[in-house]
Design a protein around this motif. Structure first.
Motif, PDB file in Angstrom:
ATOM      1  N   PRO A 232       0.806  -1.227   0.000  1.00 34.68           N
ATOM      2  CA  PRO A 232       0.000   0.000   0.000  1.00 34.68           C
ATOM      3  C   PRO A 232       0.837   1.275   0.000  1.00 34.68           C
ATOM      4  O   PRO A 232       0.387   2.321  -0.471  1.00 34.68           O
ATOM      5  N   LEU A 233       2.065   1.201   0.525  1.00 38.04           N
ATOM      6  CA  LEU A 233       2.980   2.341   0.503  1.00 38.04           C
ATOM      7  C   LEU A 233       4.343   1.914  -0.057  1.00 38.04           C
ATOM      8  O   LEU A 233       5.376   2.477   0.268  1.00 38.04           O
ATOM      9  N   GLY A 234       4.341   0.897  -0.913  1.00 39.78           N
ATOM     10  CA  GLY A 234       5.571   0.410  -1.522  1.00 39.78           C
ATOM     11  C   GLY A 234       5.679   0.842  -2.968  1.00 39.78           C
ATOM     12  O   GLY A 234       4.740   1.388  -3.552  1.00 39.78           O
ATOM     13  N   ASN A 235       6.845   0.604  -3.556  1.00 41.32           N
ATOM     14  CA  ASN A 235       7.140   0.941  -4.963  1.00 41.32           C
ATOM     15  C   ASN A 235       7.190   2.447  -5.195  1.00 41.32           C
ATOM     16  O   ASN A 235       7.119   3.232  -4.259  1.00 41.32           O
ATOM     17  N   GLY A 236       7.347   2.840  -6.460  1.00 38.75           N
ATOM     18  CA  GLY A 236       7.500   4.259  -6.753  1.00 38.75           C
ATOM     19  C   GLY A 236       8.687   4.829  -6.005  1.00 38.75           C
ATOM     20  O   GLY A 236       9.770   4.232  -5.975  1.00 38.75           O
ATOM     21  N   PHE A 270      -3.054  -1.562   5.968  1.00 40.79           N
ATOM     22  CA  PHE A 270      -2.351  -0.357   5.507  1.00 40.79           C
ATOM     23  C   PHE A 270      -2.983   0.252   4.254  1.00 40.79           C
ATOM     24  O   PHE A 270      -2.746   1.425   3.959  1.00 40.79           O
ATOM     25  N   LYS A 271      -3.801  -0.527   3.529  1.00 40.11           N
ATOM     26  CA  LYS A 271      -4.561   0.058   2.422  1.00 40.11           C
ATOM     27  C   LYS A 271      -5.488   1.152   2.945  1.00 40.11           C
ATOM     28  O   LYS A 271      -5.656   2.197   2.322  1.00 40.11           O
ATOM     29  N   LYS A 272      -6.091   0.896   4.101  1.00 42.04           N
ATOM     30  CA  LYS A 272      -6.989   1.894   4.706  1.00 42.04           C
ATOM     31  C   LYS A 272      -6.212   3.133   5.132  1.00 42.04           C
ATOM     32  O   LYS A 272      -6.686   4.259   4.990  1.00 42.04           O
TER      33      LYS A 272
END
Length: 465
Positions: A232-236, A270-272
């Motif tokens: 949810p807060l990974g990549n980029g 963590f998506k929420k």
């Protein structure tokens, strides 16, 4: 080959890289029990910009955040990021302040301190390394990875050998701009394995879209630990996704031993949190896109957004490409500093000035002058005499360790903040961010005495989130 260990960055660098460090402690605590049981090597939970953000935006005591996390994660190693002699601020502090900060970081719950210097000057890391070991913490010394005519594989191997001799118990390759290419990572890790005896830890991002491949090649070369962030807060601009690497390595000799089903519970939670951060304007789709500019101009994601913001404020948004082309030139002029806090801000701001004024070094910031005079430490390569002459003239240059010029500060700081400080931790908060600390202490005092906190609104740096 032993199983690869994973350090999860969701509690620190993931939301720093993608959402301006705005995840609150109240969003972390409900999931800590599950995070604690997954089987991570460590959780990165403190340091970096979290200290600043707690005070500036979240109205949290950063030390109290650490204590709450330590209590909620009894089975996990907690790791933090420390900028060497800069601690978590933006200037050098006296050795007694560095020593006390390392002592209290460990006392309040940190197990491993990742220590780096923006210029890769080991002198700026020495005190933090010695203090961390003295007070019972584990030293992870980081080499700030970048590319230039001087930053060769040999350069980084020699630096790692020196850091191990200084007391490093783990060596970290800190690839903050996602510049470390997969096959270079294989070569670098292979060479390091021949020369140092301590474990190797790779920290990269996915800004340029090569982070997963870089992690994999480093693991194949023998890297012991890698950093990842839950998707949810990974990549980029953040770290490569945890779930993807765990799935990739499952059933191989590198199997992490982490259960994907257990990770999925964390992902759902963590998506929420990510949805909340997005709704409040802190999470942009821009940070998830692959940006090849990172490879061409060596500009980290956070630095890129700063450049865009600076140009917008000056009504010069159309000059972004010119500024991106100017950044490598300024960096070469200044002796090839790696682009990481604070050197990234210094180089970026100077590049903006050079382009906006239409004349190189017509306007020069005091920080640019400070970098050339040696206030930040030894530059990777000596700048050309003509550049030195143009920017600082005949100003005296510092050749010693910059902190050798700073007298002990702790006693004076204690006196300055005696009215509000309730602990030694408060004194250090004031040392790092005096303009944020005083309003914070006032609000805390008011809250304890039932006074309307809005009386401090004018000098409060806290913004609604």
């Amino acid at each position: 080959m032993a199983k690869v260990k994973i350090m999860e960055t969701i509690l620190r660098d993931a939301h720093q890289s993608q959402a301006a460090t705005r995840m609150s402690i109240d969003e972390m605590l409900p999931i800590c029990d599950k995070l604690d049981k997954v089987g991570y090597y460590a959780l990165e939970a403190w340091g970096g910009a979290t200290f600043d953000s707690c005070l500036r935006y979240l109205n949290e005591d950063p030390w109290e955040r650490l204590r709450k996390l330590r209590k909620a994660l009894p089975n996990s190693k907690l790791q933090m990021l420390l900028r060497g002699q800069n601690l978590l601020g933006y200037k050098h502090y006296a050795d007694d302040v560095v020593d006390k900060f390392c002592e209290l970081s460990v006392k309040n719950g940190i197990d491993i301190i990742r220590i780096f210097d923006a210029l890769n000057d080991p002198r700026n890391m020495r005190q933090a390394i010695e203090s961390t070991r003295k007070h019972g913490g584990t030293v992870e010394a980081a080499i700030s990875y970048t590319t230039s005519e001087v930053h060769t594989v040999d350069y980084f191997v020699n630096l790692a050998v020196e850091l191990e001799k200084m007391g490093a118990q783990i060596i970290c390759i800190k690839d903050m701009a996602n510049l470390l290419l997969p096959y270079t990572a294989y070569e670098l890790v292979s060479r390091l394995k021949e020369k140092v005896t301590v474990p190797l830890h790779l920290h990269t991002h996915n800004t340029a879209g090569i982070g997963d491949m870089t992690n994999l090649k480093a693991i194949e070369a023998g890297c012991d630990i890698v950093d990842t962030a839950l998707s949810p807060l990974g990549n980029g601009t953040s770290q490569p996704a945890t779930e993807s690497l765990v799935a990739t390595l499952k059933g191989t000799q590198y199997d992490t031993g982490i259960d994907l089903t257990a990770l999925n519970e964390l992902t759902v939670y963590f998506k929420k949190v990510a949805e909340r951060l997005s709704a409040d304007g802190f999470l942009s789709s821009q940070v998830l896109k692959v940006d090849v500019n990172a490879l061409i101009y060596q500009v980290p994601g956070g630095m890129l957004s700063n450049l865009i913001s600076q140009l917008k404020q000056q009504g010069a948004s159309d000059k972004l490409l010119s500024v991106l082309e100017e950044v490598p030139r300024v960096r070469a002029d200044l002796g090839y500093p790696p682009l990481v806090t604070p050197s990234s801000q210094i180089v970026g701001t100077q590049a903006v000035l050079n382009v906006v004024t239409g004349e190189r070094y017509k306007m020069v910031t005091k920080e640019t002058k400070g970098m050339l005079t040696g206030e930040y430490g030894k530059l990777p390569i000596e700048p050309k005499p003509a550049v030195i002459k143009q920017i600082i003239g005949d100003a005296e240059r510092i050749t010693c360790r910059p902190a050798d010029r700073i007298e002990p500060e702790l006693d004076k700081l204690r006196g300055d903040i005696a009215e509000y400080a309730e602990s030694e931790e408060d004194v250090l908060t004031y040392a790092l961010f005096p303009q944020l600390a005083v309003p914070f202490f006032k609000r805390r005092k008011a809250a304890k005495h039932g006074v309307d906190e809005t009386i401090y609104g004018k000098d409060s740096p806290v913004h609604p989130i």
